[in-house]
Enzyme design. Structure first.
Site, short mmCIF file in Angstrom:
data_model
loop_
_atom_site.label_atom_id
_atom_site.label_comp_id
_atom_site.label_asym_id
_atom_site.label_seq_id
_atom_site.Cartn_x
_atom_site.Cartn_y
_atom_site.Cartn_z
CB ALA A 221 34.96 37.06 39.03
CB SER A 222 35.21 41.69 35.93
OG SER A 222 35.60 43.05 35.95
N GLY B 132 34.16 33.61 39.78
CA GLY B 132 32.82 34.12 39.50
C GLY B 132 31.88 33.03 39.05
CE1 TYR C 43 32.42 45.90 32.17
CE2 TYR C 43 32.33 46.38 29.82
CZ TYR C 43 32.45 45.48 30.85
OH TYR C 43 32.60 44.13 30.58
CB SER D 282 24.86 41.07 27.05
OG SER D 282 25.12 39.87 27.74
CB ALA E 262 31.64 31.75 35.49
CE LYS F 152 36.31 43.28 31.57
NZ LYS F 152 36.12 42.15 32.51
CG ASP G 61 34.35 39.53 47.83
OD1 ASP G 61 34.89 40.44 47.16
OD2 ASP G 61 33.17 39.59 48.21
CG LEU G 62 36.59 39.80 42.24
CD1 LEU G 62 35.98 40.65 41.13
CD2 LEU G 62 37.76 39.00 41.71
#
Length: 332
Positions: A79-80, A9, A149, A193, A15, A153, A58-59
């Site tokens: 990355a998420s 990411g 979310y 954020s 990152a 996680k 790519d995820l």
């Protein structure tokens, strides 16, 4: 000692600072991007010198991950997806879990020594509101839209621990669980954020819900990732990264008190809880904040402090530096 690190990411907020910190420590860094055409823009944004390269991965695809991890000593998996911006209204659990599995499996094939996974304190929500939370705490939440979310996680991190437990010959796993991440924005591609502070500065948050966050500064979070990557004592450990708790109205007051005219649009009005709850069924993002109304989190970073001597800077300084960066970038 210079070692090779893959950071996933690479265009992201966390990152970017992790890459900066690792290069500053003399490591060779390779960063994944979904589109390699962004590579030079990311390099300029970071303004760094050192051995930095980019690779496409790519995820949601197996392609590229073996090439990405080849020759790496460490992987820092930041990355998420989050349920805002381009992922608003989309399934984020599948890419979070599938991406974590892909990264771990590729790391194992490449003989990587340790993977540091950026999880979240959303994966450490106690069963009782306002109960103390530490690394032994795991979120256990219903499968409902407002918990999408934290569930993503939590499940991704639990998957990671389950996978590595089946691999006694490695790689090692360490997870870092940041609270609300503040600190200087690097460009107009803002994290959610940081967007909170932008909304306040631009007057687009005319009334403040009665909620708040424990704050961690992104610069200190990058340091914790770097320490967790190499310290022998960090193997197999979770580390919460959280500092002081601030209510939204306290963040707003900091901006008003310390930015003067630049914070003229920052509102100090309170939004009653009943208004948020009434509007939540018609607004997906408001629906996700309902569980946080009136809840003061009590997160402990004592484990990171004992292990590394780590702590984050005062929350007011992080909020103020976030705001100053947005102003300097012309984003507020």
């Amino acid at each position: 000692m210079s070692e090779s690190v893959l950071v996933t990411g690479g265009s992201g907020f966390v990152a970017g600072y992790v890459v900066r910190e690792l290069l500053g420590r003399g490591h060779r860094v390779r960063a994944t991007l979904r589109n390699l055409r962004r590579g030079e823009a990311v390099r300029r944004k970071l303004g760094v010198e050192g051995d930095l390269s980019f690779v496409a991965a790519d995820l949601l695809s197996d392609d590229g991950w073996d090439a990405a991890t080849e020759g790496m000593t460490y992987v820092v998996h930041t990355a998420s997806p989050m349920p805002v911006g381009e992922h608003r209204g989309q399934d984020i659990t599948t890419p979070a879990r599938a991406g974590t599995r892909r990264v771990l499996q590729a790391a194992r094939r490449a003989g990587v020594r340790r993977v540091v996974l950026t999880s979240s304190t959303a994966a450490a929500i106690p069963a009782e509101p306002e109960a103390p939370a530490d690394e032994q705490t795991w979120s256990d939440l219903p499968d409902q839209p407002r918990y999408v979310y934290p569930r993503a996680k939590t499940l991704a991190e639990q998957d990671a621990w389950r996978i590595v437990r089946g691999w006694p010959d490695g790689p090692e796993l360490t997870t870092v669980l940041p609270a609300n991440i503040q600190g200087p924005a690097l460009d107009e591609d803002l994290s959610p954020s940081v967007t909170l502070i932008r909304l306040m500065l631009t007057g687009k948050m005319p009334a403040l819900p009665h909620m708040g966050y424990s704050i961690v500064d992104v610069r200190d979070l990058a340091v914790l990732h770097a320490e967790a990557m190499t310290a022998p004592a960090a193997a197999g450990q979770r580390f919460i990264a959280a500092g002081e708790f601030l209510w939204f109205h306290e963040m707003a007051a900091i901006l008003r008190d310390r930015l003067g005219p630049d914070a003229a649009k920052v509102s100090l009005r309170r939004l009653p809880n009943w208004v948020v709850r009434a509007a939540a069924p018609f607004n997906a993002e408001l629906n996700q904040v309902v569980p946080s109304l009136g809840v003061r989190s009590r997160l402990s970073s004592a484990h990171a402090e004992r292990t590394f001597g780590w702590r984050t800077r005062p929350a007011a300084d992080s909020v103020l530096d976030t705001a100053k960066s947005l102003l300097s970038l012309g984003l507020a």
